[in-house]
Design a protein around this motif. Structure first.
Motif, PDB file in Angstrom:
ATOM      1  N   ILE A  89      34.924  14.068  98.098  1.00 51.77           N
ATOM      2  CA  ILE A  89      34.127  14.864  99.021  1.00 51.77           C
ATOM      3  C   ILE A  89      34.598  14.519 100.422  1.00 51.77           C
ATOM      4  CG2 ILE A  89      31.849  15.359  99.940  1.00 51.77           C
ATOM      5  CD1 ILE A  89      32.524  14.279  96.365  1.00 51.77           C
ATOM      6  N   LEU A  90      35.262  15.472 101.041  1.00 49.59           N
ATOM      7  CA  LEU A  90      35.775  15.290 102.398  1.00 49.59           C
ATOM      8  C   LEU A  90      34.670  15.641 103.388  1.00 49.59           C
ATOM      9  CD1 LEU A  90      38.174  14.715 104.279  1.00 49.59           C
ATOM     10  CD2 LEU A  90      38.815  17.127 104.042  1.00 49.59           C
ATOM     11  N   LEU A  91      34.445  14.776 104.355  1.00 53.79           N
ATOM     12  CA  LEU A  91      33.368  14.958 105.322  1.00 53.79           C
ATOM     13  C   LEU A  91      33.863  15.437 106.680  1.00 53.79           C
ATOM     14  CD1 LEU A  91      31.310  11.766 104.399  1.00 53.79           C
ATOM     15  CD2 LEU A  91      30.999  14.105 103.556  1.00 53.79           C
ATOM     16  N   ASP A  92      35.139  15.780 106.777  1.00 50.11           N
ATOM     17  CA  ASP A  92      35.720  16.221 108.055  1.00 50.11           C
ATOM     18  C   ASP A  92      36.827  17.227 107.764  1.00 50.11           C
ATOM     19  OD1 ASP A  92      37.141  16.443 110.493  1.00 50.11           O
ATOM     20  OD2 ASP A  92      36.513  14.434 111.072  1.00 50.11           O
ATOM     21  N   SER A  93      36.534  18.512 107.938  1.00 43.60           N
ATOM     22  CA  SER A  93      37.502  19.563 107.589  1.00 43.60           C
ATOM     23  C   SER A  93      38.790  19.458 108.399  1.00 43.60           C
ATOM     24  CB  SER A  93      36.887  20.953 107.780  1.00 43.60           C
ATOM     25  OG  SER A  93      36.544  21.170 109.132  1.00 43.60           O
ATOM     26  N   LEU A 118      33.965  20.010 100.264  1.00 36.57           N
ATOM     27  CA  LEU A 118      33.854  19.752 101.699  1.00 36.57           C
ATOM     28  C   LEU A 118      32.388  19.795 102.094  1.00 36.57           C
ATOM     29  CD1 LEU A 118      35.088  19.466 104.570  1.00 36.57           C
ATOM     30  CD2 LEU A 118      35.110  21.962 104.658  1.00 36.57           C
ATOM     31  N   ILE A 119      31.926  18.720 102.700  1.00 42.78           N
ATOM     32  CA  ILE A 119      30.626  18.699 103.373  1.00 42.78           C
ATOM     33  C   ILE A 119      30.951  18.314 104.815  1.00 42.78           C
ATOM     34  CG2 ILE A 119      28.306  17.716 103.486  1.00 42.78           C
ATOM     35  CD1 ILE A 119      28.490  17.050 100.521  1.00 42.78           C
ATOM     36  N   ASP A 120      31.260  19.301 105.634  1.00 40.46           N
ATOM     37  CA  ASP A 120      31.729  19.074 107.004  1.00 40.46           C
ATOM     38  C   ASP A 120      30.581  18.536 107.858  1.00 40.46           C
ATOM     39  OD1 ASP A 120      33.761  19.023 108.834  1.00 40.46           O
ATOM     40  OD2 ASP A 120      33.729  21.163 109.262  1.00 40.46           O
ATOM     41  N   THR A 121      30.751  17.324 108.357  1.00 42.62           N
ATOM     42  CA  THR A 121      29.678  16.592 109.013  1.00 42.62           C
ATOM     43  C   THR A 121      30.141  16.055 110.361  1.00 42.62           C
ATOM     44  OG1 THR A 121      29.059  15.844 106.802  1.00 42.62           O
ATOM     45  CG2 THR A 121      28.011  14.739 108.630  1.00 42.62           C
ATOM     46  N   GLU A 122      29.287  16.174 111.360  1.00 43.92           N
ATOM     47  CA  GLU A 122      29.585  15.606 112.676  1.00 43.92           C
ATOM     48  C   GLU A 122      29.683  14.083 112.569  1.00 43.92           C
ATOM     49  OE1 GLU A 122      30.035  17.021 115.826  1.00 43.92           O
ATOM     50  OE2 GLU A 122      30.156  18.922 114.730  1.00 43.92           O
ATOM     51  N   PHE A 138      21.709  15.311 107.242  1.00 46.11           N
ATOM     52  CA  PHE A 138      22.650  16.354 106.843  1.00 46.11           C
ATOM     53  C   PHE A 138      23.375  15.965 105.556  1.00 46.11           C
ATOM     54  CE2 PHE A 138      26.670  18.616 106.893  1.00 46.11           C
ATOM     55  CZ  PHE A 138      26.255  19.910 107.209  1.00 46.11           C
ATOM     56  N   LEU A 139      23.801  14.722 105.455  1.00 44.64           N
ATOM     57  CA  LEU A 139      24.474  14.242 104.247  1.00 44.64           C
ATOM     58  C   LEU A 139      23.547  14.304 103.043  1.00 44.64           C
ATOM     59  CD1 LEU A 139      26.355  11.172 105.739  1.00 44.64           C
ATOM     60  CD2 LEU A 139      27.423  13.252 104.819  1.00 44.64           C
ATOM     61  N   LYS A 140      22.317  13.870 103.209  1.00 41.43           N
ATOM     62  CA  LYS A 140      21.338  13.899 102.113  1.00 41.43           C
ATOM     63  C   LYS A 140      21.146  15.328 101.617  1.00 41.43           C
ATOM     64  CE  LYS A 140      16.652  12.490 100.922  1.00 41.43           C
ATOM     65  NZ  LYS A 140      15.568  13.444 101.037  1.00 41.43           N
ATOM     66  N   GLU A 141      21.002  16.259 102.537  1.00 44.96           N
ATOM     67  CA  GLU A 141      20.835  17.669 102.163  1.00 44.96           C
ATOM     68  C   GLU A 141      22.053  18.179 101.396  1.00 44.96           C
ATOM     69  OE1 GLU A 141      20.859  21.755 104.634  1.00 44.96           O
ATOM     70  OE2 GLU A 141      19.272  20.353 105.204  1.00 44.96           O
ATOM     71  N   ILE A 143      24.278  16.450  99.710  1.00 46.81           N
ATOM     72  CA  ILE A 143      24.366  15.778  98.415  1.00 46.81           C
ATOM     73  C   ILE A 143      23.358  16.384  97.445  1.00 46.81           C
ATOM     74  CG2 ILE A 143      23.905  13.580  97.242  1.00 46.81           C
ATOM     75  CD1 ILE A 143      25.194  12.254  99.816  1.00 46.81           C
ATOM     76  N   GLU A 144      22.132  16.590  97.903  1.00 47.81           N
ATOM     77  CA  GLU A 144      21.114  17.175  97.019  1.00 47.81           C
ATOM     78  C   GLU A 144      21.493  18.592  96.585  1.00 47.81           C
ATOM     79  OE1 GLU A 144      17.630  16.521  99.442  1.00 47.81           O
ATOM     80  OE2 GLU A 144      17.107  14.725  98.280  1.00 47.81           O
ATOM     81  N   GLU A 145      22.057  19.374  97.508  1.00 46.50           N
ATOM     82  CA  GLU A 145      22.464  20.746  97.166  1.00 46.50           C
ATOM     83  C   GLU A 145      23.591  20.772  96.138  1.00 46.50           C
ATOM     84  OE1 GLU A 145      23.519  22.775 100.763  1.00 46.50           O
ATOM     85  OE2 GLU A 145      21.446  22.831 101.477  1.00 46.50           O
ATOM     86  N   ASN A 146      24.417  19.746  96.112  1.00 45.52           N
ATOM     87  CA  ASN A 146      25.581  19.704  95.236  1.00 45.52           C
ATOM     88  C   ASN A 146      25.470  18.632  94.166  1.00 45.52           C
ATOM     89  OD1 ASN A 146      27.592  21.651  96.565  1.00 45.52           O
ATOM     90  ND2 ASN A 146      26.828  20.432  98.289  1.00 45.52           N
ATOM     91  N   LEU A 147      24.271  18.160  93.888  1.00 45.25           N
ATOM     92  CA  LEU A 147      24.087  17.012  93.005  1.00 45.25           C
ATOM     93  C   LEU A 147      24.636  17.266  91.592  1.00 45.25           C
ATOM     94  CD1 LEU A 147      23.091  14.134  92.907  1.00 45.25           C
ATOM     95  CD2 LEU A 147      20.841  14.999  92.230  1.00 45.25           C
ATOM     96  N   LYS A 148      24.424  18.440  91.037  1.00 49.04           N
ATOM     97  CA  LYS A 148      24.925  18.711  89.685  1.00 49.04           C
ATOM     98  C   LYS A 148      26.439  18.619  89.653  1.00 49.04           C
ATOM     99  CE  LYS A 148      21.178  21.349  87.718  1.00 49.04           C
ATOM    100  NZ  LYS A 148      20.774  22.575  87.049  1.00 49.04           N
ATOM    101  N   LEU A 149      27.103  19.208  90.617  1.00 47.65           N
ATOM    102  CA  LEU A 149      28.562  19.143  90.681  1.00 47.65           C
ATOM    103  C   LEU A 149      29.032  17.708  90.885  1.00 47.65           C
ATOM    104  CD1 LEU A 149      31.396  20.501  90.989  1.00 47.65           C
ATOM    105  CD2 LEU A 149      30.895  20.572  93.437  1.00 47.65           C
TER     106      LEU A 149
END
Length: 156
Positions: A89-93, A118-122, A138-141, A143-149
């Protein structure tokens, strides 16, 4: 056991916080057989006490508690022993090409297929505790949105 690798630039803020958040959510929801870890594209080995305190305080404020974050020390892709079934999971596009170059240099990636998200995060580095807390939220959100994956659970 598959590993979810969170990746940012220096492995001082976003990626270790994301790994701690993922591991806490997985534990709370009874998800077994997967864990999270992190690395940096250009690890900042000069990780300071101030940064450690900010990331721990932010994760604790968002998650209530956290395990293992105080022991975190930045590491790079060269130290990763990537296995089939692991995820990135890349946090910086803006660092996608640098991540690709690191993958090519690390022989443990050769011949393996792996999902990448990609979870693009400041980046809160150099910011206030509020910046770190906002990043954790933002990270928690994400992760929760993509938890199954991320956890390898099948969709029902």
């Amino acid at each position: 056991m598959p590993t979810v690798y969170f990746v940012c630039i220096g492995n001082t803020c976003r990626s270790p916080m994301a790994a701690a958040i993922f591991n806490r959510i997985a534990r709370e929801r009874g998800i077994e057989g997967v864990r999270a870890d992190s690395f940096g594209i250009v690890p900042f080995y000069g990780d300071s006490d101030d940064v450690r305190q900010l990331r721990e305080s932010a994760v604790c404020e968002v998650m209530g508690e956290v395990d293992g974050l105080s022991d975190h020390r930045p590491k790079g892709i060269e130290g990763i022993a990537f296995k089939e079934g692991d995820k990135i999971i890349l946090l910086d596009s803006g660092r996608f090409n640098e991540l690709g170059a690191g993958i090519l240099r690390n022989p443990s990636f050769q011949g393996k297929r792996f999902p990448m998200l990609l979870i693009d995060t400041e980046d809160p580095f150099g910011g206030t505790v509020e910046d770190y807390v906002d990043c954790c939220l933002f990270l928690k959100e994400g992760i929760e949105e993509n938890l199954k994956l991320l956890s390898g659970l099948t969709c029902s």
